[in-house]
Design a protein around this motif. Sequence first.
Motif, PDB file in Angstrom:
ATOM      1  N   ALA A 192       0.833  -1.208   0.000  1.00 34.93           N
ATOM      2  CA  ALA A 192       0.000   0.000   0.000  1.00 34.93           C
ATOM      3  C   ALA A 192       0.868   1.259   0.000  1.00 34.93           C
ATOM      4  N   ASP A 193       1.912   1.283   0.831  1.00 37.99           N
ATOM      5  CA  ASP A 193       2.794   2.455   0.903  1.00 37.99           C
ATOM      6  C   ASP A 193       3.507   2.704  -0.431  1.00 37.99           C
ATOM      7  N   LEU A 194       4.024   1.625  -1.004  1.00 42.08           N
ATOM      8  CA  LEU A 194       4.742   1.760  -2.277  1.00 42.08           C
ATOM      9  C   LEU A 194       3.799   2.216  -3.381  1.00 42.08           C
ATOM     10  N   SER A 195       2.579   1.697  -3.354  1.00 40.72           N
ATOM     11  CA  SER A 195       1.601   2.113  -4.359  1.00 40.72           C
ATOM     12  C   SER A 195       1.306   3.596  -4.240  1.00 40.72           C
ATOM     13  N   THR A 196       1.146   4.052  -3.012  1.00 44.05           N
ATOM     14  CA  THR A 196       0.880   5.476  -2.796  1.00 44.05           C
ATOM     15  C   THR A 196       2.016   6.325  -3.362  1.00 44.05           C
ATOM     16  N   ALA A 197       3.256   5.902  -3.050  1.00 44.36           N
ATOM     17  CA  ALA A 197       4.413   6.647  -3.559  1.00 44.36           C
ATOM     18  C   ALA A 197       4.411   6.664  -5.088  1.00 44.36           C
ATOM     19  N   ALA A 198       4.128   5.504  -5.687  1.00 44.75           N
ATOM     20  CA  ALA A 198       4.145   5.411  -7.147  1.00 44.75           C
ATOM     21  C   ALA A 198       3.073   6.316  -7.766  1.00 44.75           C
ATOM     22  N   PHE A 199       1.860   6.237  -7.245  1.00 43.35           N
ATOM     23  CA  PHE A 199       0.782   7.002  -7.866  1.00 43.35           C
ATOM     24  C   PHE A 199       0.899   8.502  -7.601  1.00 43.35           C
ATOM     25  N   THR A 200       1.530   8.849  -6.482  1.00 38.81           N
ATOM     26  CA  THR A 200       1.799  10.271  -6.227  1.00 38.81           C
ATOM     27  C   THR A 200       2.787  10.794  -7.272  1.00 38.81           C
ATOM     28  N   ALA A 201       3.836  10.016  -7.533  1.00 38.68           N
ATOM     29  CA  ALA A 201       4.827  10.424  -8.537  1.00 38.68           C
ATOM     30  C   ALA A 201       4.200  10.471  -9.926  1.00 38.68           C
ATOM     31  N   LEU A 202       3.320   9.524 -10.202  1.00 40.95           N
ATOM     32  CA  LEU A 202       2.676   9.499 -11.518  1.00 40.95           C
ATOM     33  C   LEU A 202       1.857  10.764 -11.755  1.00 40.95           C
ATOM     34  N   ALA A 203       1.162  11.192 -10.692  1.00 39.05           N
ATOM     35  CA  ALA A 203       0.308  12.388 -10.812  1.00 39.05           C
ATOM     36  C   ALA A 203       1.124  13.628 -11.145  1.00 39.05           C
ATOM     37  N   GLN A 204       2.403  13.595 -10.775  1.00 40.18           N
ATOM     38  CA  GLN A 204       3.246  14.781 -11.014  1.00 40.18           C
ATOM     39  C   GLN A 204       3.990  14.737 -12.346  1.00 40.18           C
ATOM     40  N   LEU A 205       3.859  13.643 -13.085  1.00 33.42           N
ATOM     41  CA  LEU A 205       4.587  13.550 -14.359  1.00 33.42           C
ATOM     42  C   LEU A 205       4.010  14.516 -15.394  1.00 33.42           C
ATOM     43  N   PRO A 206       4.881  15.265 -16.063  1.00 29.57           N
ATOM     44  CA  PRO A 206       4.424  16.224 -17.072  1.00 29.57           C
ATOM     45  C   PRO A 206       4.124  15.533 -18.406  1.00 29.57           C
ATOM     46  N   ILE A 207       3.175  14.608 -18.373  1.00 29.13           N
ATOM     47  CA  ILE A 207       2.852  13.897 -19.608  1.00 29.13           C
ATOM     48  C   ILE A 207       1.362  14.016 -19.928  1.00 29.13           C
ATOM     49  N   ASP A 208       1.032  13.708 -21.138  1.00 28.13           N
ATOM     50  CA  ASP A 208      -0.343  13.734 -21.625  1.00 28.13           C
ATOM     51  C   ASP A 208      -1.278  12.941 -20.696  1.00 28.13           C
ATOM     52  N   GLY A 209      -2.463  13.463 -20.442  1.00 30.20           N
ATOM     53  CA  GLY A 209      -3.402  12.823 -19.518  1.00 30.20           C
ATOM     54  C   GLY A 209      -3.767  11.401 -19.901  1.00 30.20           C
ATOM     55  N   ALA A 210      -3.937  11.163 -21.186  1.00 32.72           N
ATOM     56  CA  ALA A 210      -4.333   9.819 -21.632  1.00 32.72           C
ATOM     57  C   ALA A 210      -3.208   8.816 -21.368  1.00 32.72           C
ATOM     58  N   ILE A 211      -1.969   9.270 -21.554  1.00 37.08           N
ATOM     59  CA  ILE A 211      -0.827   8.391 -21.316  1.00 37.08           C
ATOM     60  C   ILE A 211      -0.672   8.123 -19.820  1.00 37.08           C
ATOM     61  N   SER A 212      -0.877   9.179 -19.030  1.00 38.91           N
ATOM     62  CA  SER A 212      -0.833   9.029 -17.578  1.00 38.91           C
ATOM     63  C   SER A 212      -1.887   8.019 -17.129  1.00 38.91           C
ATOM     64  N   GLU A 213      -3.059   8.092 -17.742  1.00 38.10           N
ATOM     65  CA  GLU A 213      -4.142   7.167 -17.384  1.00 38.10           C
ATOM     66  C   GLU A 213      -3.776   5.732 -17.782  1.00 38.10           C
ATOM     67  N   ALA A 214      -3.111   5.582 -18.924  1.00 36.27           N
ATOM     68  CA  ALA A 214      -2.681   4.245 -19.352  1.00 36.27           C
ATOM     69  C   ALA A 214      -1.684   3.657 -18.341  1.00 36.27           C
ATOM     70  N   LEU A 215      -0.744   4.485 -17.883  1.00 37.21           N
ATOM     71  CA  LEU A 215       0.231   4.025 -16.887  1.00 37.21           C
ATOM     72  C   LEU A 215      -0.458   3.706 -15.564  1.00 37.21           C
ATOM     73  N   SER A 216      -1.437   4.511 -15.233  1.00 37.00           N
ATOM     74  CA  SER A 216      -2.183   4.292 -13.990  1.00 37.00           C
ATOM     75  C   SER A 216      -2.916   2.949 -14.024  1.00 37.00           C
ATOM     76  N   ALA A 217      -3.519   2.649 -15.168  1.00 36.22           N
ATOM     77  CA  ALA A 217      -4.242   1.378 -15.314  1.00 36.22           C
ATOM     78  C   ALA A 217      -3.278   0.200 -15.163  1.00 36.22           C
ATOM     79  N   LEU A 218      -2.084   0.333 -15.787  1.00 37.55           N
ATOM     80  CA  LEU A 218      -1.070  -0.714 -15.648  1.00 37.55           C
ATOM     81  C   LEU A 218      -0.679  -0.886 -14.186  1.00 37.55           C
ATOM     82  N   GLY A 219      -0.480   0.247 -13.527  1.00 39.45           N
ATOM     83  CA  GLY A 219      -0.061   0.235 -12.126  1.00 39.45           C
ATOM     84  C   GLY A 219      -1.097  -0.440 -11.242  1.00 39.45           C
ATOM     85  N   ARG A 220      -2.338  -0.100 -11.453  1.00 39.80           N
ATOM     86  CA  ARG A 220      -3.399  -0.696 -10.622  1.00 39.80           C
ATOM     87  C   ARG A 220      -3.455  -2.210 -10.821  1.00 39.80           C
TER      88      ARG A 220
END
Lengths: 359, 359
Positions: free
Chosen positions: A324-352
């Motif tokens: 849970a802690d590592l996931s939080t860290a990962a998704f917090t970092a993902l939210a800060q990535l300066p990338i296209d929203g759709a790509i961020s969402e694709a990475l988020s889906a993979l992460g989940r």
Amino acid sequence: MESTAAEQEAFVAAVALTLQEFLAEKGTLLAGISPDALVLVDSIASLVTGGKRMRAILCYWGWRGAGGAPGAEEIIKAGAALELFQAAALIHDDIIDRSDTRRGGPSVHRQFGSLHAGRGWALDRERFGHAAAILTGDLCLSFSEEMFASIGSGSASRARAIFNLMRTEVMAGQYLDILEEVSGPTKPHSTAVARAAAIIRFKSAKYSSEHPLVLGGALAGASPELLAGYSAFALPLGEAFQLRDDVLGVFGDPAQTGKPAGDDLREGKRTVLVGLTIAAAGEADREFVDTHLGRQDLSDADIDSLCSIMVKSGALTGTEAMIADLSTAAFTALAQLPIDGAISEALSALGRSAVSRTS
Amino acid sequence: MESTAAEQEAFVAAVALTLQEFLAEKGTLLAGISPDALVLVDSIASLVTGGKRMRAILCYWGWRGAGGAPGAEEIIKAGAALELFQAAALIHDDIIDRSDTRRGGPSVHRQFGSLHAGRGWALDRERFGHAAAILTGDLCLSFSEEMFASIGSGSASRARAIFNLMRTEVMAGQYLDILEEVSGPTKPHSTAVARAAAIIRFKSAKYSSEHPLVLGGALAGASPELLAGYSAFALPLGEAFQLRDDVLGVFGDPAQTGKPAGDDLREGKRTVLVGLTIAAAGEADREFVDTHLGRQDLSDADIDSLCSIMVKSGALTGTEAMIADLSTAAFTALAQLPIDGAISEALSALGRSAVSRTS
């Protein structure tokens, strides 16, 4: 959302086609040497047909997030090279771990063992299986490299540095893993978790998650800042993924994971889960774990006892908390990535799917 | 003459230095992962310190014969890559062949087995040794590739094609070799020599002789005609070399070869020498060979009997005749190569030592 899913699917199909064409060409070459040698490529081909292609997909979104064009040849080849490298690692891993099955079928050394038995050949069947699988893995490793080298110029040299680092780190991590299996019991209980954490970092998290994503970014010429952001997302994600894998390896449903129950315990894998157990269990339980882990002849009752010790020591809960802690860290970092929203969402889906999967 | 010897010596020293610096850098990287992982690089480093560097030297003269400059960085890196590839192949070969020794010291899997025993680690010593050596070989294979990829552009893509082909062919040849060990007795006696000849072509002659020389030429931008001339020299030379090796493996002096007497017979190597024996021996002798070759428990008397069958069947004489024919073909082709006389003489010296050596 729908378009990223379609794009990812198209990429995966393109990687599969590239692998198929590449291996068909290699099959022709090998058949020319001897029809008997064709089996080497066949076993690689059947292995790369399966799998989730997680590394290739991460590499793709790393590329796209850094401005790489959809469906470009460079990234398809990079993805195919990662898949071939993974296949090579699996072939040798299965020899090392003595795993009989892989991706629902027999592991490569078992395939060669069966070939030996079926033909009624001389000498030792198992020895032939291992030898042939060592060579098949070597061939596959070379194929991976050949594929990667065919990417050509451009930003390939920065990606090459990551590819090189990835290979060295994963092999070192695998060594630390087998070393821990034999030397773990002789080392302090208090550092068992730290040692297991180092192993999953190099053997799994960097290899399966961080490096693929960063490699894709580097290939597209990403800035150092973006690559650092990729790492901040993908490293904890990869660690969480591996911790999930370790939990599934002991507590997962064999019908879903495709691995027999207790396999990880019989292999003697010294995971973070085991480390937490050893650190927290009472003397008798710890003794039981140290003397039973890694025994090929573990009974179902032994496996039940080991599982129960992991639960009552709080190690299972502790591992879930780390995930849970590592996931939080990962998704917090993902939210800060300066990338296209759709790509961020694709990475988020993979992460989940990586951290909450059941197989 | 003296200047070519000095030039070759300088090249060999440059390759050694490049390997040393490269491995020192990798050592730093691995130590950063874990001090425990350093042993992987140490075992590679001690392996690449020894050896005759035959492949690197052939590659060098191929380069020089095609007009490459003395001591250029590209060819030093190519030579170092070939040496690393050979080290990787040896590490895995020794697992496959169960060889205890290599270049006068313990083979890599035995080194790891000793480490296991010395530290009093848990579980199976031999299994750990094999697993660690599989990983060390994989790491070394990656290092070879990394070194080759660092050559850069220019004619590197033509050389790359040869490097790729070399790797695929040698692995296929090695597979045919282990396949022959187990399936040879079930196949027709009449084709035993042809099968053994195909194995030495791909496993040895192309890998150890033809490809290194051609690779050096390609790297220097040689014409297709020159490369074909290189092949016409180096392929029969490599075949003669391997036939000599097979003879030494059975009839050589262990003190000179560094391999225990009978090792090849215990491994069950189905060489041309064995093929000729099987084709020519009487029924009883053939039966003896088929039932004894490849047995780990061969006695000294068994070994003496096998040797005596090889002599009286005419197989030893037949092999020596083949060596002589192949040598003639090689040196005839060498004489026709349009290269500098001093370089031709250097290749000739290499050729002579390859076919008439005692160790």
